[in-house]
Design an enzyme around this catalytic site. Structure first.
Site, mmCIF file in Angstrom:
data_model
loop_
_atom_site.group_PDB
_atom_site.id
_atom_site.type_symbol
_atom_site.label_atom_id
_atom_site.label_comp_id
_atom_site.label_asym_id
_atom_site.label_seq_id
_atom_site.Cartn_x
_atom_site.Cartn_y
_atom_site.Cartn_z
ATOM 1 C CG ASN A 68 -1.972 38.231 49.653
ATOM 2 O OD1 ASN A 68 -2.369 37.777 48.582
ATOM 3 N ND2 ASN A 68 -1.434 39.426 49.746
ATOM 4 C CG HIS A 74 0.448 34.815 44.453
ATOM 5 N ND1 HIS A 74 0.726 35.597 43.347
ATOM 6 C CD2 HIS A 74 1.094 35.378 45.492
ATOM 7 C CE1 HIS A 74 1.537 36.586 43.714
ATOM 8 N NE2 HIS A 74 1.769 36.471 45.001
ATOM 9 C CG HIS A 108 -1.773 44.343 46.223
ATOM 10 N ND1 HIS A 108 -0.403 44.275 46.212
ATOM 11 C CD2 HIS A 108 -2.096 45.585 45.786
ATOM 12 C CE1 HIS A 108 0.086 45.441 45.790
ATOM 13 N NE2 HIS A 108 -0.925 46.242 45.518
ATOM 14 N NE ARG A 137 1.401 43.832 42.587
ATOM 15 C CZ ARG A 137 2.509 44.574 42.742
ATOM 16 N NH1 ARG A 137 2.739 45.605 41.957
ATOM 17 N NH2 ARG A 137 3.390 44.261 43.659
ATOM 18 N NE ARG A 152 1.931 42.733 38.713
ATOM 19 C CZ ARG A 152 3.149 43.116 39.114
ATOM 20 N NH1 ARG A 152 3.873 42.307 39.861
ATOM 21 N NH2 ARG A 152 3.635 44.277 38.765
ATOM 22 C CD GLU A 166 -1.320 43.750 50.511
ATOM 23 O OE1 GLU A 166 -0.644 43.903 49.471
ATOM 24 O OE2 GLU A 166 -1.164 42.796 51.266
ATOM 25 C CB THR A 206 4.782 44.616 48.032
ATOM 26 O OG1 THR A 206 3.524 44.291 47.439
ATOM 27 C CG2 THR A 206 4.757 46.024 48.559
ATOM 28 C CD GLU A 247 1.142 43.477 56.633
ATOM 29 O OE1 GLU A 247 -0.077 43.739 56.671
ATOM 30 O OE2 GLU A 247 1.628 42.623 55.876
ATOM 31 C CG HIS A 257 6.577 40.567 51.535
ATOM 32 N ND1 HIS A 257 7.576 39.937 50.842
ATOM 33 C CD2 HIS A 257 5.775 41.126 50.606
ATOM 34 C CE1 HIS A 257 7.392 40.134 49.547
ATOM 35 N NE2 HIS A 257 6.301 40.838 49.374
#
Ligand code: PXP
Length: 261
Positions: free
Chosen positions: A16, A19, A52, A54, A58, A79, A110, A160, A203
């Site tokens: 992922n 970030h 992801h 959003r 963000r 995502e 999340t 998941e 996660h």
């Protein structure tokens, strides 16, 4: 799209990269570039990239998703929240996979799994066009029997399982709770597989917490982001990915050696 690597025991690693975008957005501008991270990750042997988008944009932006779709040669796991806007974006891009997650504006990440059991009809209708478009739909849920059974009933091919509670308990030294979470995850992974679902997990996973999850024979894919991107500050992205991959493979091999995986 075919997998480029042959992970031990068929366990895939999805990175992922949200970030990387978070760091870029802290200053605006174009650096660091999530696509560059994705290409480097591809070279380091990840099996897929997760991003992801959003509602508040963000971290990842629409332009990031455009770039990933245009330039990645490994699968993109997109995502998104189960909203009309996101459904339209997914249908435009037709990524390899779509992972439905709950989204709250005020949350930092999340926080829980998607509520499928109480929204079965809505989610069933929501995923139908995505599946018709060829996207492999995965639903991010808590390790909870009702949610898993509902995901199976609506015909989602993949779930998941949210590993956040297990990772938090480990980080905070609540080891009895951690072990209880781990047992619950193991039991629910087995139930999901029995119901014909492909099982993914993710996660909060770190070098310290990944092996017990990677050892579940039912799990086919781990999606890991924040820790690897954070570690990359110290050791570089290539090295952080390879270390995580190594731990996953080691866990898988150890289980195989004792005849479980
Ligand atoms: N899987 C899902 C569905 C997620 O929403 C996230 C976080 O965005 C992850 C995996 C990765 O979690 P982390 O960044 O804590 O490794």
């Amino acid at each position: 799209m075919t997998m480029q690597t042959d992970p031990v025991g068929g366990l895939r690693l999805g990175l992922n990269i949200d970030h990387v975008a978070t760091v870029r957005n802290a200053r605006g501008g174009a650096y660091p570039d999530p696509l560059r991270a994705a290409k480097l990750a591809e070279a380091a042997g990840v099996d897929g990239i997760t991003a992801h988008l959003r509602e508040d944009r963000r971290h990842m932006t629409d332009a990031d998703i455009d770039a990933l779709m245009a330039h990645l040669s490994i699968p993109l796991n997109f995502e998104m929240a189960a909203t009309d806007e996101m459904q339209q974006i997914a249908l435009r891009h037709k990524p390899h996979a779509v992972c439905l997650v709950p989204e709250k504006r005020e949350e930092r990440t999340t926080e829980g799994g998607l509520e499928v059991a109480r929204e079965e009809n809505r989610i069933a209708h929501f995923i139908a066009p995505l599946q018709d478009a060829g996207c492999r739909v995965s639903i991010f849920i808590a390790a909870d029997q009702h949610q898993i059974e509902a995901a199976a009933r609506i015909g989602a091919p993949v779930v998941e399982l949210h590993t956040g509670a297990y990772c938090d308990a480990h980080a905070e030294g609540r080891f009895d709770e951690r072990d209880a979470e781990l047992s619950r995850l193991a039991e629910m992974a087995a139930l999901a597989l029995d119901l014909g679902l492909e099982v993914h997990a993710g996660h909060g996973l770190t070098y310290d917490t990944v092996k017990p999850i990677a050892a579940f024979p039912e799990v086919k894919e781990l999606n890991i982001g924040h820790f690897i991107i954070g570690e990359a500050i110290f050791s570089g992205l290539d090295s952080a990915i390879r270390r995580m991959r190594h731990l996953m493979d080691e866990a898988r091999r150890e289980m195989r050696d004792i005849g479980i995986a």
